[in-house]
Every structure is written in C-alpha cells, then in structure tokens.
Write an enzyme that holds these catalytic residues in place. Structure first.
Site, short mmCIF file in Angstrom:
data_model
loop_
_atom_site.label_atom_id
_atom_site.label_comp_id
_atom_site.label_asym_id
_atom_site.label_seq_id
_atom_site.Cartn_x
_atom_site.Cartn_y
_atom_site.Cartn_z
N ASP A 250 63.63 14.25 57.99
CA ASP A 250 62.83 15.43 57.67
C ASP A 250 63.77 16.47 57.08
O ASP A 250 64.78 16.84 57.71
CB ASP A 250 62.15 15.99 58.92
N HIS B 150 56.08 16.34 53.04
CA HIS B 150 56.08 17.05 54.33
C HIS B 150 55.35 18.39 54.18
O HIS B 150 55.52 19.27 55.02
CB HIS B 150 57.51 17.25 54.79
N HIS C 91 54.79 23.93 54.94
CA HIS C 91 54.94 23.53 56.34
C HIS C 91 53.93 24.21 57.27
O HIS C 91 54.28 24.73 58.34
CB HIS C 91 56.37 23.82 56.82
N HIS D 31 66.80 14.66 61.56
CA HIS D 31 66.77 15.86 60.74
C HIS D 31 68.10 15.99 60.00
O HIS D 31 69.17 15.90 60.61
CB HIS D 31 66.51 17.10 61.61
#
Length: 262
Positions: A70, A121, A125, A220
């Site tokens: 991510d 993604h 967000h 991450h």
C-alpha cells in the site's frame, strides 16, 4: 403514553427505512492471526465477499505468495524495494493513491516499466461505505486516468484495495460492476507508523511467523523495517519452497475451471 410509544415506533421505522443502505453499516477487514502456517480465519467476512469477485488468499494449498504494497505517500524506500524485487525476480502489486501518483510519478513509471501491477487504492483515500456508486466511480476513474497520463498508456486498473480496508455489500457490488477485483490480505501487521519502526527483525518475524501457502501479504512501503527486511524474507521463503506470483496468476488460475467447464 401508548400513543407516544406508537409514534416513536413509527418514526423509528420510517427513519431506518429511509436511511440509505450504503450508509447504515461498514466492515473493517480483519482476520484471526495464527502461527500455524495456515490460511487464517476471517469469520463472516469470507461469506460476505465470496459472491463479489474478491480475494484475501489463494486456497489451492500450493506454496504461492502474492506480495502487495500500500503506497499512500512516498517515504524514500520504494526505489530500494523495487531494486530488491528486480534482483529476486519477484512480481508485486502496488496499491497507490492520488497523492502518491502526483508526488512520485517517476516511481509509478518504474513500477509499470518493471512489470509490476499498479492497483487502485482510490484518489483521496475516503471511506467508500459513506459514498454513492457514482462518487466511488469518480475516485477510481480519477486515479486510473492519473496513472495513464504518467505512463502514457491506456493502463487499465483491475485490482482494488479499499481505503482502510473498509467495505460493505454495496461497495463490493458496485466495485465489481465497475470492473474491479477486491484484494484484501491474509498477512499484515502494524508497520505504517514511520515514527514507530522497530527494526528489520520485527518485520521479518511478523511475516515468517504468519506465512502460509497462498498468502496475500500486505506491506506498507513507508516502513523502513519492511525495506530492510524484504530481501531476507524473500530469500528465506524461497528456501522453504515458496514461489512468488502475481495477482494475475491467482485470478487466471481461479477462473480457468469456470471457463473450461472442468
């Protein structure tokens, strides 16, 4: 008194009935952590996502691993991560946001050039469970267009990881209708706090303790621990007989029997 109760019940019923269904509830993806090297139990979530073209693991029993990152913003480690992936010939999927795409276009270009999947993604967000289908579509389309402009291609984004792992039946349904495949995860740990890094051995142990055949690993890219541990993780898992594969391999393998009527 009875009349007041009836009025209250009528009001409550109308309130629930009129409340938009996509606004009434939200789930946050999670699983029951284990060190048995088996696919973790995700409880009711497994039943919820099964009808919506969504994945969190490969259930074939084969010793495959699917590496995903991510990328909400760049902390200076992605180049090193890409170097390791290239050296070890490991495919990965990078789920990126609008902030990442706009601030690190050269890394988006490198991901594409080196054959990695760029996943959606979302652009800003947000929490999809509070949004309409059209607003979600705008989020996804805006991100895809930004990637297309950077790569100078008609790059079609196929995989979606919802922001914060938050979802409900509507967001699953709508995303599927928009052509996206939800990708959750079966291995993760608290690695995103840049001021709370614990050293590469922490990241290494978290992955190795939880590893299992068919794992979809979430890391991450802002984590220095992950960047420093990644090469050792890959090498040691290869020694254990694991094969690193692309999400495309998982989806194609999963869908082939349906298309061929096996």
């Amino acid at each position: 008194m009875i009349l007041q109760i009836r009025r209250f019940l009528l009001f409550f019923t109308l309130f629930v009935f009129l409340l938009p269904q996509d606004m009434t509830y939200a789930y946050g993806w999670g699983y029951k952590k284990n060190t048995d090297h088996t696919v973790p139990d995700v409880g009711k979530y497994g039943d919820i996502i099964k009808d919506y073209n969504a994945y969190y693991a490969d259930h074939s029993g084969e010793k495959n691993i699917y590496v995903t990152f991510d990328n909400g913003y760049e902390q200076g480690y992605t180049d090193a991560i890409l170097d390791i992936l290239k050296k070890e010939k490991v495919p990965a999927t990078f789920f990126v946001t609008g902030h990442y795409v706009e601030s690190a276009p050269e890394l988006i270009q490198r991901m594409a050039n080196e054959g990695h999947i760029i996943g959606n993604h979302s652009y800003t967000h947000p929490d999809f469970t509070t949004m309409s289908k059209q607003t979600i579509k705008k989020e996804l389309d805006t991100l895809e267009k930004a990637v297309q402009e950077i790569t100078n291609t008609d790059y079609q984004m196929q995989y979606l990881r919802p922001p914060r792992g938050t979802f409900n039946d509507n967001t699953l349904k709508w995303s599927s209708e928009l052509g996206y495949i939800h990708v959750f995860w079966s291995i993760a740990f608290k690695d995103w706090h840049t001021e709370g890094q614990k050293g590469w051995k922490y990241a290494y142990k978290e992955v190795m303790d939880q590893i299992h055949p068919g794992a979809i690993l979430l890391l991450h890219a802002v984590s220095s621990d992950n960047a420093e541990a990644l090469e050792q993780i890959i090498k040691d898992l290869k020694e254990q007989g694991y094969t690193f594969k692309s999400l495309d391999d998982l989806v194609i393998k999963d869908q082939l029997p349906h298309f061929m009527n096996w």
